[in-house]
Design a protein around this motif. Structure first.
Motif, PDB file in Angstrom:
ATOM      1  N   ILE A 179      21.357   9.300  -5.018  1.00  0.00           N
ATOM      2  CA  ILE A 179      21.736   8.078  -5.717  1.00  0.00           C
ATOM      3  C   ILE A 179      22.380   8.414  -7.057  1.00  0.00           C
ATOM      4  N   LEU A 180      21.961   9.514  -7.673  1.00  0.00           N
ATOM      5  CA  LEU A 180      22.503   9.898  -8.977  1.00  0.00           C
ATOM      6  C   LEU A 180      23.811  10.675  -8.857  1.00  0.00           C
ATOM      7  N   ASN A 181      24.510  10.601  -7.732  1.00  0.00           N
ATOM      8  CA  ASN A 181      25.791  11.273  -7.529  1.00  0.00           C
ATOM      9  C   ASN A 181      25.682  12.791  -7.625  1.00  0.00           C
ATOM     10  N   ALA A 182      24.523  13.356  -7.298  1.00  0.00           N
ATOM     11  CA  ALA A 182      24.385  14.812  -7.316  1.00  0.00           C
ATOM     12  C   ALA A 182      24.213  15.286  -5.877  1.00  0.00           C
ATOM     13  N   GLU A 183      25.299  15.201  -5.091  1.00  0.00           N
ATOM     14  CA  GLU A 183      25.183  15.472  -3.655  1.00  0.00           C
ATOM     15  C   GLU A 183      24.830  16.933  -3.389  1.00  0.00           C
ATOM     16  N   PHE A 184      25.471  17.825  -4.140  1.00  0.00           N
ATOM     17  CA  PHE A 184      25.195  19.253  -3.909  1.00  0.00           C
ATOM     18  C   PHE A 184      23.746  19.585  -4.225  1.00  0.00           C
ATOM     19  N   TRP A 217      17.894   3.306 -24.857  1.00  0.00           N
ATOM     20  CA  TRP A 217      18.794   4.268 -24.225  1.00  0.00           C
ATOM     21  C   TRP A 217      20.215   3.751 -24.276  1.00  0.00           C
ATOM     22  N   VAL A 218      21.146   4.586 -24.698  1.00  0.00           N
ATOM     23  CA  VAL A 218      22.563   4.246 -24.669  1.00  0.00           C
ATOM     24  C   VAL A 218      23.140   4.833 -23.392  1.00  0.00           C
ATOM     25  N   CYS A 219      23.508   3.960 -22.450  1.00  0.00           N
ATOM     26  CA  CYS A 219      23.997   4.438 -21.168  1.00  0.00           C
ATOM     27  C   CYS A 219      25.517   4.393 -21.139  1.00  0.00           C
ATOM     28  N   ASN A 220      26.109   5.481 -20.616  1.00  0.00           N
ATOM     29  CA  ASN A 220      27.565   5.530 -20.499  1.00  0.00           C
ATOM     30  C   ASN A 220      27.929   6.157 -19.167  1.00  0.00           C
ATOM     31  N   PRO A 221      27.565   5.516 -18.042  1.00  0.00           N
ATOM     32  CA  PRO A 221      27.829   6.150 -16.751  1.00  0.00           C
ATOM     33  C   PRO A 221      29.281   6.093 -16.334  1.00  0.00           C
ATOM     34  N   SER A 222      30.131   5.417 -17.122  1.00  0.00           N
ATOM     35  CA  SER A 222      31.519   5.252 -16.668  1.00  0.00           C
ATOM     36  C   SER A 222      32.287   6.563 -16.769  1.00  0.00           C
ATOM     37  N   GLY A 223      31.890   7.439 -17.706  1.00  0.00           N
ATOM     38  CA  GLY A 223      32.631   8.675 -17.869  1.00  0.00           C
ATOM     39  C   GLY A 223      32.227   9.769 -16.910  1.00  0.00           C
ATOM     40  N   ALA A 239      11.059  17.464 -13.871  1.00  0.00           N
ATOM     41  CA  ALA A 239      12.006  17.874 -14.914  1.00  0.00           C
ATOM     42  C   ALA A 239      13.428  17.853 -14.376  1.00  0.00           C
ATOM     43  N   ASN A 240      13.603  18.236 -13.102  1.00  0.00           N
ATOM     44  CA  ASN A 240      14.943  18.201 -12.503  1.00  0.00           C
ATOM     45  C   ASN A 240      15.484  16.789 -12.435  1.00  0.00           C
ATOM     46  N   ILE A 241      14.620  15.821 -12.074  1.00  0.00           N
ATOM     47  CA  ILE A 241      15.080  14.424 -12.025  1.00  0.00           C
ATOM     48  C   ILE A 241      15.590  14.003 -13.397  1.00  0.00           C
ATOM     49  N   ASN A 242      14.855  14.374 -14.460  1.00  0.00           N
ATOM     50  CA  ASN A 242      15.300  14.026 -15.805  1.00  0.00           C
ATOM     51  C   ASN A 242      16.656  14.648 -16.112  1.00  0.00           C
ATOM     52  N   LEU A 243      16.826  15.930 -15.788  1.00  0.00           N
ATOM     53  CA  LEU A 243      18.093  16.603 -16.090  1.00  0.00           C
ATOM     54  C   LEU A 243      19.259  15.924 -15.388  1.00  0.00           C
ATOM     55  N   VAL A 244      19.065  15.598 -14.090  1.00  0.00           N
ATOM     56  CA  VAL A 244      20.158  14.991 -13.336  1.00  0.00           C
ATOM     57  C   VAL A 244      20.437  13.571 -13.825  1.00  0.00           C
ATOM     58  N   ALA A 245      19.374  12.833 -14.150  1.00  0.00           N
ATOM     59  CA  ALA A 245      19.575  11.465 -14.639  1.00  0.00           C
ATOM     60  C   ALA A 245      20.352  11.479 -15.954  1.00  0.00           C
ATOM     61  N   PHE A 246      20.016  12.399 -16.852  1.00  0.00           N
ATOM     62  CA  PHE A 246      20.759  12.436 -18.115  1.00  0.00           C
ATOM     63  C   PHE A 246      22.156  13.002 -17.923  1.00  0.00           C
ATOM     64  N   PHE A 274      23.683   9.550 -16.941  1.00  0.00           N
ATOM     65  CA  PHE A 274      23.543   8.401 -17.833  1.00  0.00           C
ATOM     66  C   PHE A 274      23.546   8.762 -19.307  1.00  0.00           C
ATOM     67  N   GLY A 275      23.730  10.020 -19.660  1.00  0.00           N
ATOM     68  CA  GLY A 275      23.693  10.388 -21.068  1.00  0.00           C
ATOM     69  C   GLY A 275      24.869   9.807 -21.840  1.00  0.00           C
ATOM     70  N   ILE A 276      24.829  10.012 -23.156  1.00  0.00           N
ATOM     71  CA  ILE A 276      25.925   9.489 -23.980  1.00  0.00           C
ATOM     72  C   ILE A 276      27.217  10.206 -23.617  1.00  0.00           C
ATOM     73  N   TYR A 277      27.135  11.514 -23.381  1.00  0.00           N
ATOM     74  CA  TYR A 277      28.304  12.258 -22.916  1.00  0.00           C
ATOM     75  C   TYR A 277      28.003  12.767 -21.515  1.00  0.00           C
ATOM     76  N   PRO A 278      28.372  12.037 -20.470  1.00  0.00           N
ATOM     77  CA  PRO A 278      28.061  12.477 -19.104  1.00  0.00           C
ATOM     78  C   PRO A 278      28.739  13.803 -18.799  1.00  0.00           C
ATOM     79  N   ASP A 279      27.953  14.687 -18.163  1.00  0.00           N
ATOM     80  CA  ASP A 279      28.394  16.068 -18.024  1.00  0.00           C
ATOM     81  C   ASP A 279      27.672  16.662 -16.819  1.00  0.00           C
ATOM     82  N   THR A 280      28.331  17.582 -16.124  1.00  0.00           N
ATOM     83  CA  THR A 280      27.674  18.206 -14.977  1.00  0.00           C
ATOM     84  C   THR A 280      26.762  19.360 -15.378  1.00  0.00           C
ATOM     85  N   ALA A 281      26.656  19.655 -16.669  1.00  0.00           N
ATOM     86  CA  ALA A 281      25.808  20.777 -17.088  1.00  0.00           C
ATOM     87  C   ALA A 281      24.358  20.551 -16.689  1.00  0.00           C
ATOM     88  N   GLY A 282      23.904  19.300 -16.664  1.00  0.00           N
ATOM     89  CA  GLY A 282      22.532  19.008 -16.247  1.00  0.00           C
ATOM     90  C   GLY A 282      22.281  19.436 -14.813  1.00  0.00           C
TER      91      GLY A 282
END
Lengths: 165, 102
Positions: free
Chosen positions: A48-53, A114-120, B42-49, B52-60
């Motif tokens: 659901i979190l778009n982490a398919e791999f 929480w400040v959410c910015n899922p659009s980016g 802890a993995n769920i938290n990393l992937v969620a952030f 949904f973080g302020i700067y969305p990034d695949t580093a999580g």
């Protein structure tokens, strides 16, 4: 109520049910199988979190490898029932400690705006993960491979029967 | 869109159950499994952030991959130690693991 909500509730229910069953069941092998249910639910949350791999890796390593390895460990160590002999205050203090940690974390979650910015977020991120893994994170990647090799040799050495050579 | 705090709440519940399992269970294999459960939270938290973080990034997600690798290593070596212990002492009950205390 969209499909995403329904999927989230199903997978969250799966993972929490499995975790509660691990605490409550009596036979050890059933606990290991319930933990497999939890791992599958967490894999669904990753989807659901778009982490398919990552969901794929979770199913492969956790639900596949670690659950089966723990089941084999349970069979080799041959403990049918958990012994009920325990110190009197032990479970009480375990419960208090767990509830204290959980309550503190929940307080933090619900007090923080929480400040959410899922659009980016990049929806097709498998390509990005591969590229960053082999450019930006190549040193941790190689260290992880060395760690896996060391653990392989170490586990074989530790579990080897001593009078075999 | 499921809010961020819902994922964090699920992760917090899983982590709490993992802590309780480590403190409460007497079988060492189940203690190892509870540690895996905490790492999963802890993995769920990393992937969620990472989404949904302020700067969305695949580093999580990349960090979660490394966490999964280390968790697999820890499970393998821990299970090897437990099998060796069971062969020598005939039990893996955590209350009877007191050789270095005596």
């Amino acid at each position: 109520m969209t499909g995403e909500y329904i999927a989230f509730f199903i997978f969250a229910f799966m993972s929490i049910t499995g975790a509660v069953l691990v605490i409550n069941l009596t036979r050890v092998i059933h606990m290991v199988l319930a933990m497999g249910l939890t791992f599958l639910g967490v894999a669904g949350l990753f989807l659901i979190l778009n982490a398919e791999f990552l969901a794929f890796v979770q199913v492969l390593i956790y639900a596949g490898a670690i659950t089966i390895m723990m089941a084999l460990g349970v069979m080799m160590t041959n403990q049918h029932h958990e012994k009920q002999v325990r110190r009197r205050w032990h479970s009480f203090f375990a419960f208090v400690g767990a509830v204290t940690i959980g309550g503190t974390v929940f307080y933090g979650i619900y007090k923080t705006p929480w400040v959410c910015n899922p659009s980016g977020f990049d929806e097709n991120n498998i390509l990005t993960i591969g590229e960053r893994m082999f450019t930006e994170y190549v040193v941790p990647f190689e260290i992880a491979s060395v760690l896996l090799l060391v653990a392989l040799i170490g586990a074989v050495l530790i579990a080897k029967r001593e009078g075999d050579q | 869109m499921v809010p961020l705090s819902a994922y964090l709440a699920v992760a917090a519940i899983l982590f709490t159950i993992g802590v309780f399992g480590v403190l409460f269970k007497r079988n060492s294999i189940i203690v190892l499994l509870s540690i895996e459960l905490m790492l999963n939270a802890a993995n769920i938290n990393l992937v969620a952030f990472s989404k949904f973080g302020i700067y969305p990034d695949t580093a999580g997600q990349i960090f979660s991959l490394f966490v999964i690798a280390v968790a697999a290593v820890e499970a393998a070596v821990g299970l090897a130690i437990l099998i060796l212990y069971f062969r020598n002492r005939g039990t893996i009950n955590i209350n009877e693991m007191d050789i270095m205390k005596r």
